[in-house]
Design a protein around this motif. Structure first.
Motif, short mmCIF file in Angstrom:
data_model
loop_
_atom_site.label_atom_id
_atom_site.label_comp_id
_atom_site.label_asym_id
_atom_site.label_seq_id
_atom_site.Cartn_x
_atom_site.Cartn_y
_atom_site.Cartn_z
N GLN A 104 48.75 42.38 35.04
CA GLN A 104 47.97 41.87 33.90
C GLN A 104 47.37 40.51 34.22
N GLN A 105 48.14 39.65 34.88
CA GLN A 105 47.63 38.33 35.25
C GLN A 105 46.48 38.45 36.25
N THR A 106 46.62 39.35 37.19
CA THR A 106 45.56 39.56 38.18
C THR A 106 44.30 40.07 37.51
N LYS A 107 44.47 41.00 36.59
CA LYS A 107 43.33 41.57 35.87
C LYS A 107 42.59 40.48 35.09
N LYS A 108 43.34 39.61 34.41
CA LYS A 108 42.72 38.51 33.65
C LYS A 108 42.00 37.55 34.57
N ALA A 109 42.61 37.23 35.70
CA ALA A 109 41.99 36.30 36.64
C ALA A 109 40.70 36.87 37.20
N ARG A 110 40.69 38.14 37.51
CA ARG A 110 39.47 38.78 38.04
C ARG A 110 38.37 38.80 36.99
N ALA A 111 38.75 39.11 35.74
CA ALA A 111 37.77 39.12 34.65
C ALA A 111 37.19 37.73 34.44
N ALA A 112 38.01 36.70 34.48
CA ALA A 112 37.53 35.33 34.32
C ALA A 112 36.60 34.95 35.45
N LYS A 113 36.92 35.37 36.65
CA LYS A 113 36.08 35.05 37.82
C LYS A 113 34.72 35.75 37.70
N LYS A 114 34.73 37.02 37.28
CA LYS A 114 33.48 37.76 37.09
C LYS A 114 32.62 37.09 36.03
N LYS A 115 33.26 36.69 34.93
CA LYS A 115 32.54 36.05 33.83
C LYS A 115 31.92 34.74 34.31
N LYS A 116 32.67 34.01 35.06
CA LYS A 116 32.21 32.73 35.59
C LYS A 116 31.00 32.94 36.50
N LEU A 117 31.05 33.96 37.34
CA LEU A 117 29.94 34.25 38.25
C LEU A 117 28.70 34.73 37.49
#
Length: 125
Positions: A104-117
């Motif tokens: 779940q933490q990895t999924k959130k981190a990836r989503a935040a990174k995508k949003k940031k990009l």
């Protein structure tokens, strides 16, 4: 829990092992470890399967097997031939919770990174 395919190890606590198996022979300790590994792989110890894999156990080995099963495993399920070590079951459940949490933490981190990009909020100087 039926299988533990995501995990390739379980903790073997040295102090608990030494104290818990102090009265066992090396043969009994080996049987105990083999049964723990079977439970880790299959989710339970299937006595029919185990006895089929090791059909040539002599009388002493059969006595050792019965002693280890009696001391360290409890009957599980309705068939009468499935057993579990409750401590290993607890460790496996804790391991599964940690795996789910990390996922779940990895999924959130990836989503935040995508949003940031996507939003271009990266401060590039």
């Amino acid at each position: 829990m039926t299988t533990n395919s995501k995990h390739h190890w379980f903790p073997l606590y040295h102090d608990a092992w030494v104290i818990g198996t102090l009265d066992l022979t090396f043969q009994q300790q080996g049987l105990y470890l083999r049964l723990l590994l079977m439970q880790f792989n299959d989710g339970y110890v299937d006595t029919v399967k185990f006895e089929r894999i090791y059909p040539a156990m002599n009388e002493q080995e059969q006595d050792d097997y019965r002693l280890v099963m009696e001391y360290f495993f409890e009957q599980y399920g309705g068939g009468g031939d499935e057993f579990k070590n409750l401590r290993l079951e607890k460790v496996m459940a804790e391991q599964e919770k940690k795996t789910v949490k990390r996922g779940q933490q990895t999924k959130k981190a990836r989503a935040a990174k995508k949003k940031k990009l996507r939003t271009g909020t990266d401060n590039v100087t």
